[in-house]
Design a protein around this motif. Structure first.
Motif, PDB file in Angstrom:
ATOM      1  N   PRO A 551       0.834  -1.207   0.000  1.00 54.11           N
ATOM      2  CA  PRO A 551       0.000   0.000   0.000  1.00 54.11           C
ATOM      3  C   PRO A 551       0.872   1.262   0.000  1.00 54.11           C
ATOM      4  CG  PRO A 551       0.027  -0.982   2.196  1.00 54.11           C
ATOM      5  CD  PRO A 551       0.864  -1.871   1.318  1.00 54.11           C
ATOM      6  N   VAL A 552       1.660   1.372  -1.046  1.00 56.15           N
ATOM      7  CA  VAL A 552       2.624   2.471  -1.171  1.00 56.15           C
ATOM      8  C   VAL A 552       2.390   3.158  -2.509  1.00 56.15           C
ATOM      9  CG1 VAL A 552       5.080   3.045  -1.373  1.00 56.15           C
ATOM     10  CG2 VAL A 552       4.356   1.287   0.257  1.00 56.15           C
ATOM     11  N   VAL A 553       2.269   4.479  -2.480  1.00 53.69           N
ATOM     12  CA  VAL A 553       1.987   5.263  -3.689  1.00 53.69           C
ATOM     13  C   VAL A 553       3.005   6.388  -3.760  1.00 53.69           C
ATOM     14  CG1 VAL A 553       0.236   6.734  -4.801  1.00 53.69           C
ATOM     15  CG2 VAL A 553      -0.472   4.729  -3.504  1.00 53.69           C
ATOM     16  N   ALA A 554       3.334   6.803  -4.987  1.00 53.52           N
ATOM     17  CA  ALA A 554       4.180   7.986  -5.154  1.00 53.52           C
ATOM     18  C   ALA A 554       3.351   9.092  -5.790  1.00 53.52           C
ATOM     19  CB  ALA A 554       5.381   7.662  -6.029  1.00 53.52           C
ATOM     20  N   SER A 555       3.691  10.320  -5.455  1.00 59.13           N
ATOM     21  CA  SER A 555       2.968  11.446  -6.048  1.00 59.13           C
ATOM     22  C   SER A 555       3.935  12.551  -6.415  1.00 59.13           C
ATOM     23  CB  SER A 555       1.935  11.983  -5.043  1.00 59.13           C
ATOM     24  OG  SER A 555       1.397  13.204  -5.529  1.00 59.13           O
ATOM     25  N   LEU A 582      -0.151  17.375 -12.749  1.00 60.03           N
ATOM     26  CA  LEU A 582      -0.334  18.122 -13.995  1.00 60.03           C
ATOM     27  C   LEU A 582      -0.530  17.097 -15.103  1.00 60.03           C
ATOM     28  CD1 LEU A 582       2.286  19.965 -12.509  1.00 60.03           C
ATOM     29  CD2 LEU A 582       1.265  21.444 -14.231  1.00 60.03           C
ATOM     30  N   VAL A 583      -1.150  17.539 -16.179  1.00 56.32           N
ATOM     31  CA  VAL A 583      -1.382  16.607 -17.282  1.00 56.32           C
ATOM     32  C   VAL A 583      -0.102  16.533 -18.115  1.00 56.32           C
ATOM     33  CG1 VAL A 583      -2.814  16.096 -19.280  1.00 56.32           C
ATOM     34  CG2 VAL A 583      -3.812  17.292 -17.304  1.00 56.32           C
ATOM     35  N   ALA A 591      -3.632   5.786 -27.488  1.00 54.96           N
ATOM     36  CA  ALA A 591      -2.940   4.512 -27.258  1.00 54.96           C
ATOM     37  C   ALA A 591      -1.881   4.662 -26.168  1.00 54.96           C
ATOM     38  CB  ALA A 591      -2.301   4.028 -28.563  1.00 54.96           C
ATOM     39  N   VAL A 592      -1.099   5.739 -26.248  1.00 54.34           N
ATOM     40  CA  VAL A 592      -0.049   5.950 -25.239  1.00 54.34           C
ATOM     41  C   VAL A 592      -0.682   6.181 -23.868  1.00 54.34           C
ATOM     42  CG1 VAL A 592       1.786   7.534 -24.493  1.00 54.34           C
ATOM     43  CG2 VAL A 592       1.679   6.779 -26.885  1.00 54.34           C
ATOM     44  N   THR A 593      -1.732   6.988 -23.830  1.00 49.80           N
ATOM     45  CA  THR A 593      -2.409   7.260 -22.564  1.00 49.80           C
ATOM     46  C   THR A 593      -2.923   5.962 -21.945  1.00 49.80           C
ATOM     47  OG1 THR A 593      -3.055   9.391 -23.482  1.00 49.80           O
ATOM     48  CG2 THR A 593      -4.204   8.695 -21.496  1.00 49.80           C
ATOM     49  N   GLU A 594      -3.464   5.110 -22.791  1.00 48.11           N
ATOM     50  CA  GLU A 594      -3.998   3.819 -22.340  1.00 48.11           C
ATOM     51  C   GLU A 594      -2.877   2.935 -21.752  1.00 48.11           C
ATOM     52  OE1 GLU A 594      -6.914   2.310 -22.286  1.00 48.11           O
ATOM     53  OE2 GLU A 594      -6.455   0.161 -22.344  1.00 48.11           O
ATOM     54  N   VAL A 595      -1.728   2.934 -22.409  1.00 45.18           N
ATOM     55  CA  VAL A 595      -0.616   2.113 -21.902  1.00 45.18           C
ATOM     56  C   VAL A 595      -0.176   2.621 -20.530  1.00 45.18           C
ATOM     57  CG1 VAL A 595       1.813   1.482 -22.245  1.00 45.18           C
ATOM     58  CG2 VAL A 595       0.230   1.397 -24.175  1.00 45.18           C
ATOM     59  N   LEU A 596      -0.051   3.934 -20.395  1.00 45.92           N
ATOM     60  CA  LEU A 596       0.489   4.499 -19.154  1.00 45.92           C
ATOM     61  C   LEU A 596      -0.456   4.319 -17.967  1.00 45.92           C
ATOM     62  CD1 LEU A 596       1.938   7.852 -20.562  1.00 45.92           C
ATOM     63  CD2 LEU A 596       3.198   5.764 -20.047  1.00 45.92           C
ATOM     64  N   GLY A 605       1.986  -3.737 -12.650  1.00 42.11           N
ATOM     65  CA  GLY A 605       1.386  -3.503 -11.329  1.00 42.11           C
ATOM     66  C   GLY A 605       1.320  -2.024 -11.008  1.00 42.11           C
ATOM     67  N   GLY A 606       2.286  -1.263 -11.489  1.00 37.91           N
ATOM     68  CA  GLY A 606       2.280   0.186 -11.298  1.00 37.91           C
ATOM     69  C   GLY A 606       1.567   0.867 -12.447  1.00 37.91           C
ATOM     70  N   TYR A 607       1.144   2.106 -12.233  1.00 41.48           N
ATOM     71  CA  TYR A 607       0.419   2.848 -13.279  1.00 41.48           C
ATOM     72  C   TYR A 607       0.402   4.324 -12.925  1.00 41.48           C
ATOM     73  CZ  TYR A 607      -3.141   2.279  -9.659  1.00 41.48           C
ATOM     74  OH  TYR A 607      -3.800   2.282  -8.451  1.00 41.48           O
ATOM     75  N   PHE A 608       0.160   5.147 -13.936  1.00 43.56           N
ATOM     76  CA  PHE A 608       0.026   6.592 -13.696  1.00 43.56           C
ATOM     77  C   PHE A 608      -1.430   6.945 -13.467  1.00 43.56           C
ATOM     78  CE2 PHE A 608       4.106   6.725 -16.006  1.00 43.56           C
ATOM     79  CZ  PHE A 608       4.812   7.574 -15.168  1.00 43.56           C
ATOM     80  N   MET A 609      -1.670   7.883 -12.560  1.00 46.91           N
ATOM     81  CA  MET A 609      -3.007   8.474 -12.451  1.00 46.91           C
ATOM     82  C   MET A 609      -2.821   9.991 -12.425  1.00 46.91           C
ATOM     83  SD  MET A 609      -4.021   7.099  -8.710  1.00 46.91           S
ATOM     84  CE  MET A 609      -2.908   7.037  -7.345  1.00 46.91           C
ATOM     85  N   VAL A 610      -3.632  10.666 -13.221  1.00 50.20           N
ATOM     86  CA  VAL A 610      -3.502  12.117 -13.331  1.00 50.20           C
ATOM     87  C   VAL A 610      -4.692  12.769 -12.645  1.00 50.20           C
ATOM     88  CG1 VAL A 610      -3.376  14.054 -14.944  1.00 50.20           C
ATOM     89  CG2 VAL A 610      -2.241  11.895 -15.513  1.00 50.20           C
ATOM     90  N   GLU A 611      -4.422  13.695 -11.755  1.00 53.03           N
ATOM     91  CA  GLU A 611      -5.509  14.442 -11.113  1.00 53.03           C
ATOM     92  C   GLU A 611      -4.940  15.800 -10.700  1.00 53.03           C
ATOM     93  OE1 GLU A 611      -9.019  14.009 -10.462  1.00 53.03           O
ATOM     94  OE2 GLU A 611      -8.466  16.105 -10.157  1.00 53.03           O
ATOM     95  N   THR A 612      -5.523  16.842 -11.248  1.00 52.83           N
ATOM     96  CA  THR A 612      -4.966  18.173 -10.971  1.00 52.83           C
ATOM     97  C   THR A 612      -5.551  18.794  -9.697  1.00 52.83           C
ATOM     98  OG1 THR A 612      -6.622  19.127 -12.425  1.00 52.83           O
ATOM     99  CG2 THR A 612      -4.477  18.652 -13.399  1.00 52.83           C
ATOM    100  N   ASP A 613      -6.698  18.314  -9.261  1.00 51.79           N
ATOM    101  CA  ASP A 613      -7.289  18.848  -8.027  1.00 51.79           C
ATOM    102  C   ASP A 613      -6.675  18.112  -6.823  1.00 51.79           C
ATOM    103  OD1 ASP A 613     -10.203  20.124  -6.880  1.00 51.79           O
ATOM    104  OD2 ASP A 613      -9.267  18.520  -5.724  1.00 51.79           O
TER     105      ASP A 613
END
Ligand code: BF8
Ligand code: SF4
Length: 639
Positions: A551-555, A582-583, A591-596, A605-613
């Motif tokens: 349960p470890v996340v990076a931001s 930031l986006v 396609a690239v967005t889907e891969v990331l 197992g890891g993945y990017f999540m984008v949220e500006t708020d």
């Protein structure tokens, strides 16, 4: 003031920003406004300049061009641009690491007397980790072997890179090996990205991204190398108390800011300044006052308690106090605009690296052979600048916060061992299992002019800490927390949830602090994100799980640089969810967005999540932690 609040959360920064405005001094915020509206093609990542038939750009609309002149699609162009950014970041981190390896090697050869091994224990620990036979070898011989091993990481070799093999769990290495993304050498990986992104080489976006992941893993090796070698050369950090923000400047002192990244120069300036207090007094100053900016600031804070002055986007402002005599820089994240501001304020700007000069700055060419002498020359120039500034008005914003920093893995383990000497990680694991600590969030990366400086960092740490998430920080993120008082026991009492507060208090009290550990633990500079990995890997190994289950996340809530892109990518490759505030310039390719965001999760197992708020971002991070807790059979609490 309202528009100043949109630029920075730090009152000291706002105060000087207003002063800059009054005096007509241009800053990064002015230049950002002058750039608006920024190019939409660039924002989407669909602009290509990789050959002189271009620039080409792909239209987001169906009736515009869908291919570059050579036939490259948006998918190819977006992927190529992204992996080139990873290569640039890798080159920067590993260039820093290589510089340290050379210094250690030259010391062992008797050619760089100013770089003795200051932490023999760390040298022996690194040698043992690498499987090098240490017994019977002198410190010099061992240093030579470790440095040679380090230098060998750069060129193409056989098998898995020693710094990957010796620091990552075997299961993760196997998985990465099956994907074919283990780099064969750091420089090899960088050059391969440059090769495959040249006109007419790799056009397959997925294949390109795999090449980017491979390069990012080389970046991880470079970061880890840099941390290890800096500890060997300058000492492994231990908890240290200091202060942060513009109020650390002292009007009656020779104020020298150390800015950039590599402790190779800054650590010696710290030593030179200590010896040269008398010269400063002879010039009429009360002494020499060293302060830090950006990651060099983190390095000298962690090891010497040098107070951080400011970070990243606000780096131009301290000169406007009129009290900063000299800014010494090495490389990376140093805005070239500093020269213009220095000219207005009479500050002496000194560049030191042959590969990083700025028009308008003085240059003192740094060499490993004469490092201490060069450091003294820099302090001497600063003393001269102090003498020249006498009589000029000084205004130092009165803001500063207390800081407790210096949390290397060794320091964290030592602190935990006061609770359980035989099994130091046990109290941490027990508290994670019991839910007193829900999970861990590593806050990393920069400030970015597009976000009110520090705001995302502060909001997110408050939201997560209140829900018992343990917060770690590096880089300019750690700087933000330092300047806003989050690296203190008081912040723990104010913001931590009951479980986290109890754990941090138990550790603090067992260590004789009479109160809790700070709300956010400062792990160091950006290369020191490797320290966070070491901690996570130790926990994963102890639990017998993969890093992707933790349960470890990076931001990186305010990320900016190509180095940050490289770090984010290796964090994903190591199995961690990575939040970006930031986006990134990838939306031009679905396609690239889907891969990331999705495919990466399936394969890594890891993945990017984008949220500006920032509040929503904290909520998403908390959800990612909860999901992993549930998969481990641990209880979760709703947001
Ligand atoms: O390496 S956090 S702005 S100073 S890149 Fe640069 Fe970003 Fe700051 Fe440190 Ni990291
Ligand atoms: Fe245009 Fe292709 Fe050249 Fe890029 S490589 S600039 S898409 S012709």
């Amino acid at each position: 003031m309202k528009d100043l609040a949109a630029k920075a959360a730090d009152p000291a920064v706002r105060e000087l920003l207003e002063k800059a405005r009054r005096q007509g001094v241009e800053t990064v915020w002015d230049r950002y406004e002058a750039q608006l509206p920024q190019c939409g093609f660039g924002e989407l990542g669909v602009c290509c300049r990789n050959c002189v038939q271009g620039p080409c750009r792909i239209s987001p609309f169906e009736d515009g061009p869908q291919r570059g002149i050579c036939g490259a699609t948006a998918d190819t162009i977006v992927a190529r641009n992204l992996v080139r950014a990873i290569a640039a970041g890798t080159a920067a981190h590993s260039g820093h690491a290589r510089h340290l390896a050379h210094a250690l090697h030259r010391w062992a050869e008797g050619k760089a007397p100013d770089y003795p091994v200051r932490d023999e224990q760390k040298l022996r620990a690194v040698a043992a980790r690498l499987g090098l036979q240490a017994q019977g070898f002198s410190v010099k011989e061992l240093a030579s072997r470790v440095a040679s091993e380090a230098l060998a990481q750069f060129s193409e070799g056989e098998g898995v890179l020693a710094w990957l093999k010796s620091t990552l769990p075997p299961g993760r290495l196997e998985a990465l090996g099956r994907l074919g993304v283990l780099p064969r050498g750091i420089d090899t990986a960088i050059s391969e990205v440059m090769h495959r992104t040249h006109l007419g080489v790799d056009a397959d976006p997925v294949n390109l991204l795999l090449g980017g992941i491979s390069c990012a893993l080389a970046d991880y090796a470079g970061c880890h190398l840099a941390t290890d070698l800096a500890d060997i050369l300058f000492g492994t950090p231990a908890p240290v108390v200091s202060e942060a923000n513009l109020g650390v400047l002292k009007a009656d002192h020779v104020n020298i800011a150390l800015h950039g990244h590599n402790p190779l120069l800054s650590d010696l300036v710290v030593r030179a300044a200590r010896e040269m207090q008398e010269e400063a007094r002879a010039a009429g100053a009360a002494g020499v006052n060293l302060v830090g900016i950006c990651c060099t600031g983190n390095e000298v804070l962690m090891r010497h308690g040098v107070p951080p002055l400011t970070h990243s986007v606000s780096q131009e402002l301290p000169m406007l106090t009129g009290a900063l005599d000299t800014v010494v820089v090495d490389y990376q994240c140093v805005y070239p605009s500093l020269a213009g501001v220095a000219e207005c304020t009479g500050t002496r700007l000194i560049t030191t690296m042959g590969m990083a000069k700025i028009p308008g700055a003085a240059h003192v060419e740094f060499t490993e052979e004469e490092a201490a002498e060069k450091a003294r020359e820099i302090v001497r120039l600063a003393v001269e600048a102090f003498a020249a500034r006498r009589g000029r008005p000084v205004h130092i914003p009165p803001h500063k916060s207390r800081v407790v920093a210096g949390f290397s893995v060794e320091a964290v383990v030592a602190a935990l061992s006061r609770l359980d000497a035989a099994d130091p990680l046990k109290p941490l694991l027990d508290n994670i299992a019991a839910g007193n600590i829900q999970g861990v969030c590593l806050f990393a990366g920069c400030n970015n002019v597009k976000v009110p400086q520090d705001e995302n960092f502060l909001v997110m740490a408050r939201e997560l800490a209140a829900r018992d998430v343990l917060c770690l920080a590096t880089g300019c993120g750690a700087g933000a927390y330092a300047r806003h008082g989050y690296l203190t026991p008081e912040a723990t009492l104010e913001y931590a949830g009951p479980g986290l507060k109890a754990v941090l208090t138990a550790i603090g009290e067992a260590n004789g602090l009479g109160g809790p550990l700070p709300l956010v633990l400062h792990l160091g500079s950006c290369v020191d994100n490797s320290r966070a990995v070491d901690l996570a890997v130790a926990v994963a190994s102890r639990l017998g799980v993969d890093t992707a289950q933790l349960p470890v996340v990076a931001s990186a809530p305010e990320f900016k640089t190509e180095k940050a892109v490289a770090i984010g990518t290796w964090a994903v490759a190591l199995g961690f969810p990575v939040h970006l505030g930031l986006v990134p310039p990838v939306l031009g390719s679905a396609a690239v967005t889907e891969v990331l965001t999705a495919k990466a999760r399936e394969i890594l197992g890891g993945y990017f999540m984008v949220e500006t708020d920032p509040v929503k971002a904290a909520e998403k991070i908390y959800a990612a932690i909860g999901e992993r807790r549930r998969a481990l059979g641990l209880a979760t609490r709703p947001w």
